[in-house]
Design a protein around this motif. Structure first.
Motif, PDB file in Angstrom:
ATOM      1  N   LEU A  12      10.258-163.852 -31.460  1.00 30.81           N
ATOM      2  CA  LEU A  12       9.508-162.939 -32.424  1.00 30.81           C
ATOM      3  C   LEU A  12      10.295-161.494 -32.610  1.00 30.81           C
ATOM      4  O   LEU A  12       9.992-160.684 -31.703  1.00 30.81           O
ATOM      5  N   TRP A  13      11.154-161.394 -33.486  1.00 23.57           N
ATOM      6  CA  TRP A  13      11.996-160.252 -33.361  1.00 23.57           C
ATOM      7  C   TRP A  13      11.287-158.932 -33.727  1.00 23.57           C
ATOM      8  O   TRP A  13      11.402-157.900 -33.166  1.00 23.57           O
ATOM      9  N   GLY A  14      10.268-159.016 -34.747  1.00 25.77           N
ATOM     10  CA  GLY A  14       9.376-157.910 -34.955  1.00 25.77           C
ATOM     11  C   GLY A  14       9.791-156.653 -34.899  1.00 25.77           C
ATOM     12  O   GLY A  14      10.835-156.011 -35.732  1.00 25.77           O
ATOM     13  N   PHE A  15       9.481-155.709 -34.171  1.00 23.63           N
ATOM     14  CA  PHE A  15       9.654-154.143 -34.258  1.00 23.63           C
ATOM     15  C   PHE A  15      10.977-154.015 -33.087  1.00 23.63           C
ATOM     16  O   PHE A  15      11.274-152.863 -32.860  1.00 23.63           O
ATOM     17  N   SER A  16      11.586-155.391 -32.699  1.00 19.85           N
ATOM     18  CA  SER A  16      12.849-154.884 -31.907  1.00 19.85           C
ATOM     19  C   SER A  16      13.995-154.120 -32.372  1.00 19.85           C
ATOM     20  O   SER A  16      14.844-153.517 -31.694  1.00 19.85           O
ATOM     21  N   LEU A  21      10.931-146.404 -31.030  1.00 16.30           N
ATOM     22  CA  LEU A  21       9.426-146.226 -31.651  1.00 16.30           C
ATOM     23  C   LEU A  21       8.335-147.103 -31.065  1.00 16.30           C
ATOM     24  O   LEU A  21       7.173-147.115 -31.433  1.00 16.30           O
ATOM     25  N   ARG A  22       8.807-148.067 -29.666  1.00 17.84           N
ATOM     26  CA  ARG A  22       8.027-149.054 -29.242  1.00 17.84           C
ATOM     27  C   ARG A  22       6.751-148.325 -28.805  1.00 17.84           C
ATOM     28  O   ARG A  22       5.723-148.695 -28.913  1.00 17.84           O
ATOM     29  N   ASN A  23       7.151-147.513 -28.023  1.00 19.05           N
ATOM     30  CA  ASN A  23       5.786-146.877 -27.128  1.00 19.05           C
ATOM     31  C   ASN A  23       4.745-146.171 -28.451  1.00 19.05           C
ATOM     32  O   ASN A  23       3.438-146.211 -28.294  1.00 19.05           O
ATOM     33  N   LEU A  24       5.362-145.455 -29.448  1.00 21.95           N
ATOM     34  CA  LEU A  24       4.404-144.838 -30.443  1.00 21.95           C
ATOM     35  C   LEU A  24       3.731-146.054 -31.242  1.00 21.95           C
ATOM     36  O   LEU A  24       2.630-145.736 -31.519  1.00 21.95           O
ATOM     37  N   LEU A  25       4.654-146.981 -31.429  1.00 20.51           N
ATOM     38  CA  LEU A  25       3.947-148.113 -32.189  1.00 20.51           C
ATOM     39  C   LEU A  25       2.731-148.652 -31.450  1.00 20.51           C
ATOM     40  O   LEU A  25       1.730-149.129 -31.960  1.00 20.51           O
ATOM     41  N   PHE A  26       3.016-148.960 -30.123  1.00 16.49           N
ATOM     42  CA  PHE A  26       2.038-149.489 -29.269  1.00 16.49           C
ATOM     43  C   PHE A  26       0.724-148.708 -29.207  1.00 16.49           C
ATOM     44  O   PHE A  26      -0.507-149.125 -29.394  1.00 16.49           O
ATOM     45  N   VAL A  27       0.769-147.225 -29.139  1.00 19.88           N
ATOM     46  CA  VAL A  27      -0.453-146.228 -29.018  1.00 19.88           C
ATOM     47  C   VAL A  27      -1.073-146.170 -30.341  1.00 19.88           C
ATOM     48  O   VAL A  27      -2.253-146.682 -30.292  1.00 19.88           O
ATOM     49  N   MET A  28      -0.216-146.309 -31.364  1.00 22.01           N
ATOM     50  CA  MET A  28      -0.988-146.411 -32.931  1.00 22.01           C
ATOM     51  C   MET A  28      -1.666-147.656 -33.011  1.00 22.01           C
ATOM     52  O   MET A  28      -2.734-147.787 -33.723  1.00 22.01           O
ATOM     53  N   ILE A  29      -0.952-148.655 -32.781  1.00 18.69           N
ATOM     54  CA  ILE A  29      -1.498-150.072 -33.273  1.00 18.69           C
ATOM     55  C   ILE A  29      -2.783-150.320 -32.244  1.00 18.69           C
ATOM     56  O   ILE A  29      -4.041-150.934 -32.650  1.00 18.69           O
ATOM     57  N   PRO A  77      -3.669-158.376 -30.771  1.00 17.11           N
ATOM     58  CA  PRO A  77      -3.228-158.698 -29.450  1.00 17.11           C
ATOM     59  C   PRO A  77      -1.846-159.141 -28.782  1.00 17.11           C
ATOM     60  O   PRO A  77      -1.281-158.727 -27.944  1.00 17.11           O
ATOM     61  N   ARG A  78      -1.427-160.189 -29.456  1.00 16.39           N
ATOM     62  CA  ARG A  78      -0.076-160.745 -29.554  1.00 16.39           C
ATOM     63  C   ARG A  78       1.076-159.686 -29.754  1.00 16.39           C
ATOM     64  O   ARG A  78       1.948-159.416 -28.957  1.00 16.39           O
ATOM     65  N   MET A  79       0.907-158.921 -30.902  1.00 17.89           N
ATOM     66  CA  MET A  79       1.641-157.830 -31.058  1.00 17.89           C
ATOM     67  C   MET A  79       1.871-156.901 -30.159  1.00 17.89           C
ATOM     68  O   MET A  79       2.993-156.242 -29.660  1.00 17.89           O
ATOM     69  N   LEU A  80       0.604-156.538 -29.641  1.00 18.04           N
ATOM     70  CA  LEU A  80       0.564-155.349 -28.638  1.00 18.04           C
ATOM     71  C   LEU A  80       1.391-155.836 -27.259  1.00 18.04           C
ATOM     72  O   LEU A  80       2.015-154.994 -26.652  1.00 18.04           O
ATOM     73  N   ALA A  81       1.125-157.189 -27.012  1.00 22.30           N
ATOM     74  CA  ALA A  81       1.975-157.552 -25.897  1.00 22.30           C
ATOM     75  C   ALA A  81       3.340-157.643 -26.003  1.00 22.30           C
ATOM     76  O   ALA A  81       4.192-157.382 -25.025  1.00 22.30           O
ATOM     77  N   ASP A  82       3.683-157.958 -27.229  1.00 25.53           N
ATOM     78  CA  ASP A  82       5.256-158.185 -27.493  1.00 25.53           C
ATOM     79  C   ASP A  82       5.832-156.681 -27.444  1.00 25.53           C
ATOM     80  O   ASP A  82       7.154-156.573 -27.154  1.00 25.53           O
ATOM     81  N   LEU A  83       5.321-155.528 -27.729  1.00 25.44           N
ATOM     82  CA  LEU A  83       5.570-154.249 -27.576  1.00 25.44           C
ATOM     83  C   LEU A  83       6.058-153.773 -26.570  1.00 25.44           C
ATOM     84  O   LEU A  83       6.831-153.105 -26.126  1.00 25.44           O
ATOM     85  N   LEU A  84       5.254-154.416 -25.306  1.00 24.10           N
ATOM     86  CA  LEU A  84       5.498-154.051 -23.902  1.00 24.10           C
ATOM     87  C   LEU A  84       6.251-155.003 -23.273  1.00 24.10           C
ATOM     88  O   LEU A  84       6.687-154.474 -22.303  1.00 24.10           O
ATOM     89  N   SER A  85       6.403-156.024 -23.832  1.00 21.43           N
ATOM     90  CA  SER A  85       7.285-157.146 -22.911  1.00 21.43           C
ATOM     91  C   SER A  85       8.797-157.195 -23.455  1.00 21.43           C
ATOM     92  O   SER A  85       8.839-157.005 -24.804  1.00 21.43           O
ATOM     93  N   GLU A  86       9.686-157.748 -22.641  1.00 19.29           N
ATOM     94  CA  GLU A  86      10.942-158.069 -23.133  1.00 19.29           C
ATOM     95  C   GLU A  86      11.293-159.164 -23.628  1.00 19.29           C
ATOM     96  O   GLU A  86      11.880-159.508 -24.520  1.00 19.29           O
ATOM     97  N   SER A  87      10.306-160.187 -23.218  1.00 21.26           N
ATOM     98  CA  SER A  87      10.145-161.667 -23.858  1.00 21.26           C
ATOM     99  C   SER A  87       9.470-161.679 -24.795  1.00 21.26           C
ATOM    100  O   SER A  87       8.241-161.576 -24.558  1.00 21.26           O
TER     101      SER A  87
END
Length: 321
Positions: A12-16, A21-29, A77-87
């Motif tokens: 899931l390439w997503g926001f890679s 912006l990963r940390n900001l996106l995590f907090v906002m979402i 929840p999956r989106m939030l997990a992917d924002l914190l995870s490298e895999s």
């Protein structure tokens, strides 16, 4: 095809593309997700606990809030997990399950909104007989029919997509397993599959939207014939919340699912998907609670009850200490 390596997992390439912006996106979402859960849960409790809200309109709103809460739980929840995870890998069965539940719940939301528009029509056309025309049994049957039809269509689309062969590329240009980014990775994806997916998606979006438009055509024809301006205002205010939510929901969904697709449009679709997976579920309870006096009063009572409960609980704990 003979030299293809069969894909067993997707990425899931997503926001890679936006690592800064990963940390900001995590907090906002995360904040949005907590707000969505709190707002929808408040509406569910308010309708459940308030006797004056045990009407067809609020039963359908109760069902819509439950369905939208489940929709966000499938994605966020999956989106939030992917924002914190490298895999950011997801297996084919997990991807298929996510797609099936998301599209099934999203389709259910569309059909429930169509049922709500019919309820608005009955409330304005026959206000004295609305309770007999839209009984609790009929409302329950409408919700169940919406769910069954929505998940049948979703199951057809998901089964057809994951019966295709996936090879070579496994990068999904999205933050969840949406239809278009997945099917464009298939080796044997043809115009036939594209037509079937478009027709089924159009049946859900356009079909339910046509039912809503028909209901509002009849509503407008009734309202313009009302002699008093006060009566017209009251009639329009009855359906204003529903009409606002419909415009938001269908505007974003039709832009994503009914316009021509190309690989270059996936980034735009991903950004638009944020609106109907995060923004729309956030706006819906806010619109219904702020634009509806009965709901506003019921929510205030629920909030007072919660504050009172925690106050009593705190006092008991302090006395035991």
């Amino acid at each position: 095809m003979n030299n293809c390596t069969t894909v067993s997992t997707f990425f899931l390439w997503g926001f890679s593309s936006f690592p800064e912006l990963r940390n900001l996106l995590f907090v906002m979402i995360l904040f949005s997700h907590v707000t969505i859960l709190f707002a929808n849960l408040s509406i569910i409790l308010a309708i459940k606990l308030s006797q004056n809200l045990h009407t067809p309109m609020y039963f359908l709103l109760f069902s819509l809030s439950c369905s939208e809460t489940c929709t966000t739980m499938v994605i966020i929840p999956r989106m939030l997990a992917d924002l914190l995870s490298e895999s950011k890998t997801i297996s084919l069965p997990e991807c298929a399950t996510q797609m099936c539940f998301f599209f099934g719940l999203a389709s259910t939301n569309c059909f429930i909104m169509a049922a709500m528009s019919y309820d608005c029509y009955t409330a304005i056309h026959n206000p004295l007989h609305c309770q007999t025309l839209m009984t609790r049994k009929i409302c329950f049957q409408l919700v169940m029919a919406s769910s069954v039809l929505g998940f049948l269509i979703s199951l057809c689309i998901t089964t057809m997509i994951f019966s295709l062969s996936f090879c070579d590329s496994n990068n999904i240009q999205h933050f969840f397993c949406d239809i278009s980014p997945v099917v464009h990775l298939a080796c044997d994806y043809t115009s036939y599959h594209e037509m079937v997916i478009f027709v089924l998606s159009a049946f859900v979006l356009v079909g339910s939207f046509i039912l809503i438009i028909i209901s509002y055509v009849f509503i407008v024809s009734i309202v313009v014939k009302m002699p008093s301006a006060k009566g017209r205002y009251k009639a329009f205010s009855t359906c204003s919340s529903h009409l606002t939510v419909v415009c938001i929901h269908y505007g974003f969904a039709c832009f994503v699912y009914l316009r021509p697709k190309s690989r270059d449009s996936f980034c735009e679709d991903m950004l638009m998907a944020v609106t109907y997976t995060v923004l729309t579920p956030l706006l819906n309870p806010i619109v219904y609670s702020l634009r509806n006096k009965e709901m506003h009063i019921a929510l205030r009572k629920v909030l007072d009850s919660v504050i009172k409960f925690f106050s009593q609980l705190t006092n008991k704990i302090s006395l035991n200490i």
